[in-house]
Design an enzyme around this catalytic site. Sequence first.
Site, PDB file in Angstrom:
ATOM      1  N   ASN A 209      -2.204  20.177 -20.510  1.00 55.19           N
ATOM      2  CA  ASN A 209      -2.529  19.385 -21.697  1.00 55.19           C
ATOM      3  C   ASN A 209      -2.592  20.230 -22.968  1.00 55.19           C
ATOM      4  O   ASN A 209      -3.152  19.782 -23.974  1.00 55.19           O
ATOM      5  CB  ASN A 209      -3.854  18.647 -21.494  1.00 55.19           C
ATOM      6  CG  ASN A 209      -3.727  17.612 -20.395  1.00 55.19           C
ATOM      7  OD1 ASN A 209      -2.750  16.875 -20.354  1.00 55.19           O
ATOM      8  ND2 ASN A 209      -4.679  17.598 -19.486  1.00 55.19           N
TER       9      ASN A 209
ATOM     10  N   ARG B 223       0.819  -1.229   0.000  1.00 52.26           N
ATOM     11  CA  ARG B 223       0.000   0.000   0.000  1.00 52.26           C
ATOM     12  C   ARG B 223       0.848   1.273   0.000  1.00 52.26           C
ATOM     13  O   ARG B 223       0.427   2.319   0.460  1.00 52.26           O
ATOM     14  CB  ARG B 223      -0.970   0.028   1.185  1.00 52.26           C
ATOM     15  CG  ARG B 223      -1.993  -1.082   1.114  1.00 52.26           C
ATOM     16  CD  ARG B 223      -3.281  -0.714   1.807  1.00 52.26           C
ATOM     17  NE  ARG B 223      -4.247  -1.773   1.615  1.00 52.26           N
ATOM     18  CZ  ARG B 223      -4.361  -2.824   2.427  1.00 52.26           C
ATOM     19  NH1 ARG B 223      -3.576  -2.928   3.480  1.00 52.26           N
ATOM     20  NH2 ARG B 223      -5.245  -3.747   2.186  1.00 52.26           N
TER      21      ARG B 223
ATOM     22  N   ARG C 155      -4.842  22.149 -13.556  1.00 50.78           N
ATOM     23  CA  ARG C 155      -3.831  21.199 -14.040  1.00 50.78           C
ATOM     24  C   ARG C 155      -4.082  20.812 -15.500  1.00 50.78           C
ATOM     25  O   ARG C 155      -3.154  20.446 -16.221  1.00 50.78           O
ATOM     26  CB  ARG C 155      -3.792  19.960 -13.136  1.00 50.78           C
ATOM     27  CG  ARG C 155      -2.658  19.014 -13.502  1.00 50.78           C
ATOM     28  CD  ARG C 155      -2.326  18.019 -12.416  1.00 50.78           C
ATOM     29  NE  ARG C 155      -1.247  17.151 -12.851  1.00 50.78           N
ATOM     30  CZ  ARG C 155      -0.580  16.330 -12.086  1.00 50.78           C
ATOM     31  NH1 ARG C 155      -0.867  16.244 -10.802  1.00 50.78           N
ATOM     32  NH2 ARG C 155       0.396  15.572 -12.568  1.00 50.78           N
TER      33      ARG C 155
ATOM     34  N   LYS D 149       5.285  23.620 -13.208  1.00 48.31           N
ATOM     35  CA  LYS D 149       4.454  22.440 -12.927  1.00 48.31           C
ATOM     36  C   LYS D 149       4.188  22.336 -11.429  1.00 48.31           C
ATOM     37  O   LYS D 149       3.073  21.991 -11.003  1.00 48.31           O
ATOM     38  CB  LYS D 149       5.103  21.160 -13.470  1.00 48.31           C
ATOM     39  CG  LYS D 149       4.186  19.956 -13.270  1.00 48.31           C
ATOM     40  CD  LYS D 149       4.371  18.826 -14.232  1.00 48.31           C
ATOM     41  CE  LYS D 149       3.295  17.756 -13.969  1.00 48.31           C
ATOM     42  NZ  LYS D 149       3.432  16.570 -14.787  1.00 48.31           N
TER      43      LYS D 149
ATOM     44  N   GLU E   6      -6.116  17.218 -10.672  1.00 52.47           N
ATOM     45  CA  GLU E   6      -6.640  17.673 -11.969  1.00 52.47           C
ATOM     46  C   GLU E   6      -8.156  17.875 -11.986  1.00 52.47           C
ATOM     47  O   GLU E   6      -8.868  17.316 -12.814  1.00 52.47           O
ATOM     48  CB  GLU E   6      -6.220  16.712 -13.090  1.00 52.47           C
ATOM     49  CG  GLU E   6      -6.324  17.349 -14.464  1.00 52.47           C
ATOM     50  CD  GLU E   6      -5.648  16.553 -15.564  1.00 52.47           C
ATOM     51  OE1 GLU E   6      -4.644  15.883 -15.297  1.00 52.47           O
ATOM     52  OE2 GLU E   6      -6.130  16.624 -16.675  1.00 52.47           O
TER      53      GLU E   6
ATOM     54  N   HIS F 184       5.771  11.295 -28.362  1.00 52.20           N
ATOM     55  CA  HIS F 184       4.771  12.093 -27.648  1.00 52.20           C
ATOM     56  C   HIS F 184       5.015  13.603 -27.812  1.00 52.20           C
ATOM     57  O   HIS F 184       4.113  14.360 -28.187  1.00 52.20           O
ATOM     58  CB  HIS F 184       4.782  11.685 -26.174  1.00 52.20           C
ATOM     59  CG  HIS F 184       3.849  12.491 -25.326  1.00 52.20           C
ATOM     60  ND1 HIS F 184       2.485  12.380 -25.408  1.00 52.20           N
ATOM     61  CD2 HIS F 184       4.099  13.440 -24.391  1.00 52.20           C
ATOM     62  CE1 HIS F 184       1.931  13.221 -24.558  1.00 52.20           C
ATOM     63  NE2 HIS F 184       2.882  13.878 -23.926  1.00 52.20           N
TER      64      HIS F 184
ATOM     65  N   HIS G 193      -2.324  18.597 -26.289  1.00 53.10           N
ATOM     66  CA  HIS G 193      -2.420  17.149 -26.061  1.00 53.10           C
ATOM     67  C   HIS G 193      -3.688  16.523 -26.636  1.00 53.10           C
ATOM     68  O   HIS G 193      -3.670  15.334 -26.951  1.00 53.10           O
ATOM     69  CB  HIS G 193      -2.330  16.847 -24.559  1.00 53.10           C
ATOM     70  CG  HIS G 193      -0.926  16.937 -24.029  1.00 53.10           C
ATOM     71  ND1 HIS G 193      -0.161  18.073 -24.121  1.00 53.10           N
ATOM     72  CD2 HIS G 193      -0.141  16.011 -23.411  1.00 53.10           C
ATOM     73  CE1 HIS G 193       1.017  17.850 -23.568  1.00 53.10           C
ATOM     74  NE2 HIS G 193       1.067  16.612 -23.141  1.00 53.10           N
TER      75      HIS G 193
ATOM     76  N   GLU H 103       7.756  19.713 -24.891  1.00 50.66           N
ATOM     77  CA  GLU H 103       7.078  19.904 -23.593  1.00 50.66           C
ATOM     78  C   GLU H 103       7.638  21.133 -22.862  1.00 50.66           C
ATOM     79  O   GLU H 103       6.920  21.802 -22.126  1.00 50.66           O
ATOM     80  CB  GLU H 103       7.236  18.659 -22.710  1.00 50.66           C
ATOM     81  CG  GLU H 103       6.556  17.411 -23.263  1.00 50.66           C
ATOM     82  CD  GLU H 103       5.044  17.358 -22.993  1.00 50.66           C
ATOM     83  OE1 GLU H 103       4.486  18.302 -22.414  1.00 50.66           O
ATOM     84  OE2 GLU H 103       4.432  16.347 -23.391  1.00 50.66           O
TER      85      GLU H 103
ATOM     86  N   HIS I 171      -2.666  13.657 -28.726  1.00 55.06           N
ATOM     87  CA  HIS I 171      -2.979  12.268 -28.370  1.00 55.06           C
ATOM     88  C   HIS I 171      -3.666  11.545 -29.518  1.00 55.06           C
ATOM     89  O   HIS I 171      -3.416  10.359 -29.756  1.00 55.06           O
ATOM     90  CB  HIS I 171      -3.874  12.219 -27.122  1.00 55.06           C
ATOM     91  CG  HIS I 171      -3.101  12.300 -25.841  1.00 55.06           C
ATOM     92  ND1 HIS I 171      -3.615  12.860 -24.695  1.00 55.06           N
ATOM     93  CD2 HIS I 171      -1.860  11.868 -25.524  1.00 55.06           C
ATOM     94  CE1 HIS I 171      -2.705  12.789 -23.738  1.00 55.06           C
ATOM     95  NE2 HIS I 171      -1.641  12.196 -24.215  1.00 55.06           N
TER      96      HIS I 171
ATOM     97  N   LYS J 249       1.535  11.676 -11.189  1.00 53.26           N
ATOM     98  CA  LYS J 249       0.716  10.774 -12.016  1.00 53.26           C
ATOM     99  C   LYS J 249       1.537   9.537 -12.339  1.00 53.26           C
ATOM    100  O   LYS J 249       2.666   9.646 -12.848  1.00 53.26           O
ATOM    101  CB  LYS J 249       0.305  11.464 -13.321  1.00 53.26           C
ATOM    102  CG  LYS J 249      -0.838  12.435 -13.176  1.00 53.26           C
ATOM    103  CD  LYS J 249      -1.305  12.890 -14.552  1.00 53.26           C
ATOM    104  CE  LYS J 249      -2.370  13.941 -14.451  1.00 53.26           C
ATOM    105  NZ  LYS J 249      -2.739  14.502 -15.763  1.00 53.26           N
TER     106      LYS J 249
END
Length: 379
Positions: free
Chosen positions: A252, A128, A248, A234, A244, A273, A255, A192, A259, A150
């Site tokens: 993107n 955990r 946040r 960030k 998010e 990416h 993106h 980025e 994506h 993330k």
Amino acid sequence: MTLTTHEAAQIVHVELAERSYDILVGTGNLEEIGTRVSAFAPSRVAIVTDETVGRIYLDRVRASLNAAGLASDAVILPPGEATKSFERLTELCNALLDMKLERGDVVIALGGGVIGDLAGFAASVVKRGVRLVQIPTTLLAQVDSSIGGKTGINTRHGKNLIGSFYQPSFVLIDTDVLTSLAQNELRAGYGEVVKYGLLGNAPFYEWLEENGPGLLAGDHAKQIEAIARCCQAKAEIVAEDEKEHGRRALLNLGHTFGHALEAWAGYSAKLLHGEAVSIGMVLAFEMSEEIGLCPNGRSRRITEHLQAAGLPVRVAALAERTGGNLPNADELIGLMAQDKKAKGGKVPFILVREIGDALVTDQLDPDGLKLFLEVRCKV
Ligand code: NAD
Ligand code: GLY
């Protein structure tokens, strides 16, 4: 703790109450990992890496841990996006359990975003939650994936659909490791970097227009400056909106389009990416100009900068990588509809009022979007 100080080294703090941590940015930082980790007094340290990164950097990391009196075990996985899978997660979790890792022990993610996301997720679920340290080794991972918590893996339903928010205990960034990174990976990471200027910091974008070429040519001082500024940006966003629910999402920028292009290209080396994000950011600026949100000329300005950095800026750039194939508007719209940030069937787009001033909207007119993409898929 006695630490070497490097002239240009910078420390960025991520303020998240009891989950706060520092990001250390400098050259030669890798040699400090032992001293830093020993502060947690772990009984075991597990280093998770991929074969490419492990071959170059694992011995240095282990030597530093050794010198600090810390024994370590390594789990070495194949490089590439396919490693972010349930199968590799199972393998990694079992390896960590075989090592008898305890909660106070440390998992070090040594690699790019693939290793950071997978090892971070494993660290969040084994017992955990065991302590996590990120040592990002790609520019993309240094400015984005290693920060903010993330973690996750891919499934047959799509990318990053299984995961957790799990913050590291610290992030150690050594720009020396960028010297062994392939040029196309460095450029993709630069996409980025530019994103941070475009979404919220016009002076940083202007700084990049002047200093980006030096950064890409390997100037460590410029790399440290840019990485620290991205991490700061960030860190501020994550501190305000860790999970998010709001701001946040600005991260993107580029993106939603990006994506869809990546998915269309099969998440392959045909389109990295950061390259997809580069095309996506140009589309976001062009769309913003077309609907009168952003003054004309901004898309041209950023196109010139991204192009000079060696990044693709047009959907048509895909043709030379796919034997002439290009996506059509309906394909891209279909792929965008699968965006995991979609709510009630509406896909959020990040548009811009200006360079350095982005906003989130789910109010794009679907017919307008289709017409826009029909044109953009041909040029
Ligand atoms: P990557 O981890 O696949 O690394 C790219 C390649 O570079 C790999 O082959 C790797 O072995 C090699 N490499 C890494 N560091 C090297 C070095 N210093 N020298 C030589 N070779 C090196 O790719 P990436 O671009 O770092 O990460 C992409 C992943 O990051 C994707 O899975 C994406 O979903 C994820 N991501 C996550 C977040 C987040 O917030 N968690 C954000 C952005 C992207
Ligand atoms: N890479 C986007 C985020 O961390 O939210």
